[in-house]
Write an enzyme that holds these catalytic residues in place. Sequence first.
Site, PDB file in Angstrom:
ATOM      1  N   GLU A   1       0.873  -1.189   0.000  1.00 31.59           N
ATOM      2  CA  GLU A   1       0.000   0.000   0.000  1.00 31.59           C
ATOM      3  C   GLU A   1       0.906   1.234   0.000  1.00 31.59           C
ATOM      4  O   GLU A   1       1.106   1.878   0.999  1.00 31.59           O
ATOM      5  CB  GLU A   1      -0.963   0.015   1.190  1.00 31.59           C
TER       6      GLU A   1
ATOM      7  N   GLU B   1       4.343   8.781  -4.263  1.00 27.23           N
ATOM      8  CA  GLU B   1       5.189   8.363  -3.133  1.00 27.23           C
ATOM      9  C   GLU B   1       6.095   7.200  -3.543  1.00 27.23           C
ATOM     10  O   GLU B   1       6.559   6.432  -2.709  1.00 27.23           O
ATOM     11  CB  GLU B   1       4.322   8.053  -1.908  1.00 27.23           C
TER      12      GLU B   1
END
Lengths: 764, 764
Positions: free
Chosen positions: B531, B540
Amino acid sequence: MSDADDLFPAFCIGQHETDRVLPITTQIVQRAHESNYDMLTYPVTTSHFHTRVLSVLSSHLATLDKPTLDASGTMGTTQNTKFPVIPPLSTADTHLSPNEAMSQLVGVTSSWIDLCSPDPLIADLSRQVLMMEVAYAAFCGLGYLLIPGPKLHHGGMHSDGVAYYARVIQDALATGPYIHFHIWLKMVDNVDLEVDQMGDLAPLARKEFLLDADNNEQSPKIDPFGTWDAWDVIRRTCKYHSRLVVALCLPKHLPQPSVQSRWHSEPVRLLTVDAGTFIKNQKGYPVLSKGHQSLISRLMRLRTPPWIILCDIGPIPGVEGSEDAEGDRGAATAEFPSLAQAVSSNKKHHDPTPHLSYMRNLQQKQPPRTAIERFGVGYQDYLQAPLQPLTVNLESITYEVFEKDPIKYEWYERAVAQALTDWAAQKKPTSNPDGRVVVAVVGAGRGPLVTRALRASAQTGVAIDIWVVEKNQNAFVLLQRHNQTIWEGKVNLVHSDMRSWRGPERKQAPNNEEGETTPTTHSTVDILISELLGSFADNELSPECLDGVTHLLHPTHGISIPASYTAHLSPISAPKLHADVMSQSVSNPAAPETPYVVMLHAIDFLSTNASTNTSTNPPSDPVPLIQTAWQFAHPNRDIPAPSHHSLSNSHNVRHTRLVFPCPDRGVCHGLAGYFETVLYKNVELSTNPVTMEAKSANMISWFPIYFPLKNPLNVPDNSEVIVTMFRQTDNRKVWYEWMVEVRCGKMRVGISDLHSSIKEGCLM
Amino acid sequence: MSDADDLFPAFCIGQHETDRVLPITTQIVQRAHESNYDMLTYPVTTSHFHTRVLSVLSSHLATLDKPTLDASGTMGTTQNTKFPVIPPLSTADTHLSPNEAMSQLVGVTSSWIDLCSPDPLIADLSRQVLMMEVAYAAFCGLGYLLIPGPKLHHGGMHSDGVAYYARVIQDALATGPYIHFHIWLKMVDNVDLEVDQMGDLAPLARKEFLLDADNNEQSPKIDPFGTWDAWDVIRRTCKYHSRLVVALCLPKHLPQPSVQSRWHSEPVRLLTVDAGTFIKNQKGYPVLSKGHQSLISRLMRLRTPPWIILCDIGPIPGVEGSEDAEGDRGAATAEFPSLAQAVSSNKKHHDPTPHLSYMRNLQQKQPPRTAIERFGVGYQDYLQAPLQPLTVNLESITYEVFEKDPIKYEWYERAVAQALTDWAAQKKPTSNPDGRVVVAVVGAGRGPLVTRALRASAQTGVAIDIWVVEKNQNAFVLLQRHNQTIWEGKVNLVHSDMRSWRGPERKQAPNNEEGETTPTTHSTVDILISELLGSFADNELSPECLDGVTHLLHPTHGISIPASYTAHLSPISAPKLHADVMSQSVSNPAAPETPYVVMLHAIDFLSTNASTNTSTNPPSDPVPLIQTAWQFAHPNRDIPAPSHHSLSNSHNVRHTRLVFPCPDRGVCHGLAGYFETVLYKNVELSTNPVTMEAKSANMISWFPIYFPLKNPLNVPDNSEVIVTMFRQTDNRKVWYEWMVEVRCGKMRVGISDLHSSIKEGCLM
């Protein structure tokens, strides 16, 4: 002024061969110099490299299971993709190596790539090719690279791919930190030519990306500003980088004057001329048309004149031993028939480089510099902060520069003479009881207007009582000296700020016996002469200064010279000034809100009264539309009486809102400001380019003013630029505020900040 | 979560009387409070002042020799002019004086002025009036001023005078440094109404400036965005000043949804409702239409909900002793028939403030906050820098917030369960020789995905061998604890960056007798769960992290959960975010080139699929057009082999160029970014507002991302916004570059800088 100032600088001329195959040795460079060339182009890579890249592409295509077409069908890499990597350059891939001749070489990158390709594979390989070439050129120490401009797509239009082209150039600027990148552009896109050049990689492209070819049939109209538009995207993306410049290809048929003007405002540092652009004169020598000659002349007067590269006009003499096919002596002398006849009657010479000879001859034919050009050498497009004459004492050299003007003081003398003649003819009473007209020169500096006023008096036979007021104590020393040496002591000198002067003194007879100081009274002034105007008329506070002495002027007959003045404006494209303002704003945040005095040169007027009707032959040069912002007239009898302990300056506030129609698209970087002034009746001065020839040709005292915009605004075809401008005051200082809007029809398409020069305001 | 979080905040409601004549005493304020009003408006000056200004104007006009019309005929003061000065305020000119009730009062400036007048005399007197009122209000300590918006001219259009109006407001902001200025605007210009309001000064204006009246006949179509356009000029001129806000007048007939949306994105801090905007229900009580109710509800959910001012709905009870003409009990209960019936059967009560009661009732009826609203309280339109999870260790509370999501982990569990079921059903070999499916959770944090994977295994009956990799040593302590307390020691914990993990260890039998360390081999992974997504999917560095473990995944059967993700974009108008970015950039030059995580609220989507066909009734809300920028899919088998001593990340470069049609004009301040991800087959998560309801309603883990523009771009009606965006990498970090162009037809009308977040890039 020395003769050297008059000399037109030499053209820097190079030679380019599209298919140059030999390595360029120092010997070849030497030969080129001997032939009168200043430089040569040099392809960074060889055809061996081209072949190798094509084989990388072919073998990659062969291994592909299926085309990696985007799901969306849009251009770009939007999914996982893997492109082949071109192996590093090897010795067969390039003839270039670092040597002493580097400074005379302009590298040329490959033209068979297409950074704008809608096929991401071709775009990526093209990017790799260019970056390899740039990196190697940087390693070798080349200072100049010629990069073919973005290719056309979609039936002769610049495509969305220009944004990607621009992004690669941005990387190139970082990879070659000492290289000047010349983007090689046509003046106007030429569809036919472009189609010929395309496709070295394209035939290998996958068919789903070849939509372009199918759409070609509709044969679009050529967009005269299409190439410029692509250039605008590139330099904008690269933030107006100082090493990103234009190499402009002179076409056989020149585009409309508005397109020529636009390129004149851009950083054109190379001018390439193909053999095919030359025409033959009666004797068969290559020459350029009048239009081409005049465009070259115009470009050569830029602050940094472009270098000229002659393309495919034959080999360097002695290098390959071949003769120039052009035959007899070239066109160099074609336009000097007497000389040409002399030469042709003496056919011993054979000119192996007739095109070069012609260009050298063209250089000789350049007209000498005009007065303002000589005066402005080195000042073209150079930003200066405006003077603050009220709070800073000028130095003598500054006065001296102004006094050199061949027109300004002559016109002042005419104005004073006419005013004196009128005064006498109308039998007006004078302020001096002895019948002499009382003339005051306020802010006299070193006294040029005093000399002129005395001359006007002598010439008209109208006697004057002359008073001269100056606050600068240093200049005042000179005024005293001039009174002794030149003015025969005729002048009454007053060391004072004009705003605190109490007027010409009239001594009374002593009225008592105790020897008290003789009391003095003050008379009025009949003619008040001043030269307080700045580049934007009122920007050096002429209104405020004259308001401060208006109470001394005779209430009914008093005359002010100048009688009135107007500020004038026009929106301009000025990429160099924009780049300079931006670089100053790094250290000075007020830089983009400062009005600058600048000799505008590499600019383009966005609003013109041009006849877009190209049926007139030759099409006339576009005439800029320059509008009046506001006016001041003197004496101003409406000045409010001093009250509330301070004199309000609110009557000197002005604002205006002007609409400028813009026929052709462009970018507005700021506003050009000028002024006109009526000295007296029909004696006028003007820096407004539309009226200056008629009103005061050859005047050099004032450069225009430039009001920058922080962020350039795009101006579409057939739009309006709307300028809102304020002259503001808080009773301590004066400043300007300006805002620009762009409209298409009734729709606002752009709006600037409201800029304010309050931080750089002119102190009262 | 406490109940208090669910409560909808109270409405703040005030009362306004157009012709308020009495001075407002603290007693009157007290009465208003007793009647349940929170505040009152207060005119700054009296009719005495109005009369006095009119007489100043009349006597000035009488003294004028001739009208001071500009030579050019253009608006503005371009020549020497002298305007009368309004003498200072005297006691009869105002009832206002500083008192304790100031904080409950909203000052109202005079509506009989016209700052936009084409007559410079009227414009200047109007400026003086406003500035005198502002200065006096500031002296008295008023915190809020209601300023009537710019008047219409030229047959119901906003005129060029708006620029001058804006300039005066800029001065007012400086004169009242603690005052919030509410510009009182209609949602849409209403020509009839405006003509009624005009002209208190106009009848005295000189006829050469009354061109407007003559042009009125052409009765133009109402421009739905005309008022907004004027507001845009005002706030732009005032540089998005934080004390410059909107007071919006709710009209009887609401404009099209796109206009309502636009105002929702602006700083509406007051909402004025006229008596005439209310309708009567069956019982004759004043109520608002469903449309009005829903608009109010929407505005009340803004970060700073507007105050509501009821205009001319009757006096404050007990102040003048007069009764409300509305008759019986008001509309407060009108929409609760059962209650209303009870009341009407018991007609003892008389409601003197039925409109207020209705509004209080409306407040009670506001639906409770949704999960995401509760979660986001205080975060609406608040800029946050994105996480840097690779280089910064997250704190436990950050994990805890993420783990609260009611949807996300549920969906992960479904995805894992389905993947395990499919694995078993397809009888795929497992990487663990014992037949268990090898599952690895990489970047496990505090382990929520571990719990879910174990549950999915239990629920499907497919046995797993679970490996958990985490680099954060602090989180790793918790993982060890969880393994003891929750996971029954079933989990293999690995403390490592996933990119350096060598895979599940398989112990070999000892192969010698000297007691050497048991050698280990490493097996592959069958299902890799992570995740790592940010607000813009890949921001990210999920692609880079997963690339670093892909070599551990089973080469043919291996599954990644998520299987793919896409980044989504749309251009937005976001004035508050723009103002915040601008104020941050004073101290941080990188601020306008930083992507921010932000709960977007007061924004407007510029590109919509709205049916501009208003024949549908009620017109449907516009649906934003949000497009896919790019995609990443895992496992990516195309990763190039490490070479040249470093792993190239160039395969994770992306670029896109997207065209967004924009039906209505607006200002583009930046781009809203979202993501969608396919966890496994049809199990998807989405933050894209168009698909999130269908794919993962109520998910709270991610706010959108916002890519700002340094300089807002004007977007005209029926134009296109073109976004060019890059995901760039230099193998050490990843950043984005974005550029926005605006086109009308084929013409570029605006272009932004190429923005780059390289300085705030995400480190690999």
